[in-house]
Design an enzyme around this catalytic site. Structure first.
Site, short mmCIF file in Angstrom:
data_model
loop_
_atom_site.label_atom_id
_atom_site.label_comp_id
_atom_site.label_asym_id
_atom_site.label_seq_id
_atom_site.Cartn_x
_atom_site.Cartn_y
_atom_site.Cartn_z
CD GLU A 99 -2.70 -1.33 -0.09
OE1 GLU A 99 -2.96 -0.30 -0.76
OE2 GLU A 99 -3.05 -2.47 -0.45
CG HIS A 106 -1.11 9.96 -5.11
ND1 HIS A 106 -1.53 10.56 -3.95
CD2 HIS A 106 -1.69 10.68 -6.12
CE1 HIS A 106 -2.32 11.58 -4.24
NE2 HIS A 106 -2.44 11.67 -5.53
#
Length: 226
Positions: A99, A106
């Site tokens: 994650e 991002h």
């Protein structure tokens, strides 16, 4: 009218997805009992990885459930499930690192992640409306409406296709960081790799299942034309 031999494609897809899901849960359970020798929790590892990447504006939150972990780009929140967040297992650390890989993607404006994020609205529309439009088109005798439903489902398949490089890259980043920062020793890292590989296969299975559904839609609409 719609109970035909093409249902075998749906059954095959469902079986493949079920096998992939059982595999990831079995693999997670296996390495969920293997604890890292340094005693790091998944939350601590996530914080280390984010900070080492220069990311300080992403919150880490708990989310209920098992294997419900995810990163939300819009909120800049990394959510770790009940079974992961405080666990010191190799499996939990692998999931948390994965994650974090998304958070790093991002932060770096990783192209495939941006494309996937931009495709979400269209994919959601396709997922919701494709089958109703196909069925309405067939029942009411509007072939163009049925074809439009098929086109919408193509966007669903496309979304799942571009998801693959995003997920594989996040796992690659996770394994690399866990090794380079010596968070896990070699034997532990192998376990984390197996967990992430099993998780990645669920996305492959989902794509394959969707392709089979798309093939079924083509067959149904083509048969109706004939």
């Amino acid at each position: 009218m719609f109970w035909d031999t093409t249902y075998i494609l749906v059954i095959i897809g469902a079986i493949i997805c079920m096998i992939a899901s059982l595999n990831v849960r079995a693999t997670y359970s296996r390495f969920g009992d293997v604890y890292n020798k340094k005693g790091f929790t998944a939350q601590e590892v996530a914080m280390q990885i984010l900070h080492s990447a220069g990311i300080y504006d992403v919150r880490i939150e708990r989310i209920s459930g098992s294997l419900t972990d995810h990163y939300s780009p819009n909120e800049k929140v990394l959510r770790l499930s009940d079974s992961v967040i405080n666990s010191t297992s190799v499996a939990a650390i692998g999931v948390a690192a994965h994650e974090c890989g998304h958070a790093i993607q991002h932060n770096e404006s990783y192209g495939p992640l941006n494309l996937r994020s931009a495709s979400v609205p269209v994919a959601n529309i396709g997922s919701t409306l494709s089958w109703p439009l196909v069925l309405l088109g067939l029942v009411l005798g509007f072939p163009n409406l049925a074809r439009f439903g098929v086109i919408l489902f193509i966007f669903v398949v496309f979304f799942q296709l571009i998801t693959l490089p995003v997920e594989f890259d996040a796992s690659r980043r996770a394994v690399k960081i866990l090794g380079e920062r010596s968070i896990l020793i070699d034997s532990e890292l192998k376990g984390a790799k197996k967990v992430l590989r099993a998780a990645a296969l669920t996305y492959v299975a989902a794509l394959f299942s969707s392709i089979l559904q798309l093939l079924r839609l083509f067959i149904i609409t083509r048969s109706n034309d004939d």
